[in-house]
Motif scaffolding. Structure first.
Motif, PDB file in Angstrom:
ATOM      1  N   UNK A 199     -85.282 -11.582  22.861  1.00  0.00           N
ATOM      2  CA  UNK A 199     -84.098 -11.151  22.664  1.00  0.00           C
ATOM      3  C   UNK A 199     -82.961 -11.258  22.667  1.00  0.00           C
ATOM      4  N   UNK A 200     -81.869 -11.237  22.576  1.00  0.00           N
ATOM      5  CA  UNK A 200     -80.155 -11.612  22.668  1.00  0.00           C
ATOM      6  C   UNK A 200     -79.437 -10.177  23.648  1.00  0.00           C
ATOM      7  N   UNK A 201     -78.663 -10.904  23.775  1.00  0.00           N
ATOM      8  CA  UNK A 201     -77.280 -10.588  24.698  1.00  0.00           C
ATOM      9  C   UNK A 201     -76.179 -11.079  24.356  1.00  0.00           C
ATOM     10  N   UNK A 238     -74.865  -9.778  36.471  1.00  0.00           N
ATOM     11  CA  UNK A 238     -76.610 -10.041  35.863  1.00  0.00           C
ATOM     12  C   UNK A 238     -77.575  -9.863  34.853  1.00  0.00           C
ATOM     13  N   UNK A 239     -77.898 -10.838  34.164  1.00  0.00           N
ATOM     14  CA  UNK A 239     -78.572 -11.023  33.073  1.00  0.00           C
ATOM     15  C   UNK A 239     -80.190 -11.490  33.635  1.00  0.00           C
ATOM     16  N   UNK A 293     -71.618  -6.481  28.886  1.00  0.00           N
ATOM     17  CA  UNK A 293     -73.056  -6.818  28.816  1.00  0.00           C
ATOM     18  C   UNK A 293     -73.916  -7.348  29.203  1.00  0.00           C
ATOM     19  N   UNK A 294     -73.808  -7.517  30.444  1.00  0.00           N
ATOM     20  CA  UNK A 294     -74.864  -7.985  30.932  1.00  0.00           C
ATOM     21  C   UNK A 294     -76.321  -6.607  30.845  1.00  0.00           C
ATOM     22  N   UNK A 295     -77.499  -7.450  31.042  1.00  0.00           N
ATOM     23  CA  UNK A 295     -78.670  -6.203  31.987  1.00  0.00           C
ATOM     24  C   UNK A 295     -79.535  -6.453  32.091  1.00  0.00           C
TER      25      UNK A 295
END
Length: 120
Positions: free
Chosen positions: A16-18, A115-116, A8-10
């Protein structure tokens, strides 16, 4: 073999949201307190959020309170982290962490990290 697999990272823009997820295998999920840590470039690893194995009580770092939410699904063996109102200070590698409820066990496991990046 115990595995904690994050997803789910990126890359996300400020504000924004993750949602991060960590799926555990090879262990009895309900025997573990689950947490998310992060390490930003040039900084020490930081505890972001935790959830108690039995009470489901949650705790958060001051820097993320009100923006991040941790929860778990005991059936799927998954812990998730919803991250809202992201800012550049949230840029880091995020790690899933499992700690056995019996301290004498000493069993601790880490995911490989994901990674985020928060950037315009």
């Amino acid at each position: 073999q115990v595995q904690l697999v994050e997803s789910g990272g990126g890359l996300v823009q400020p504000g924004g949201s993750l949602k991060l997820s960590c799926t555990a295998s090879g262990l009895t999920f309900t025997d573990y307190h689950m947490s998310w840590y992060r390490r930003a470039p040039g900084k020490e690893r930081e505890l972001v959020a935790s959830i108690d194995a039995f009470s489901y009580r949650t705790s958060y770092a001051d820097s993320v309170k009100g923006r991040f939410t941790i929860w778990k699904d005991d059936v799927r063996g998954r812990v998730s982290l919803q991250m809202d109102s992201l800012n550049a200070h949230d840029t880091a590698v995020y790690y899933c962490h499992a700690r056995h409820t019996r301290a004498i066990s000493g069993a601790v496991y880490w995911g490989q990290g994901i990674q985020v990046t928060v950037s315009p």
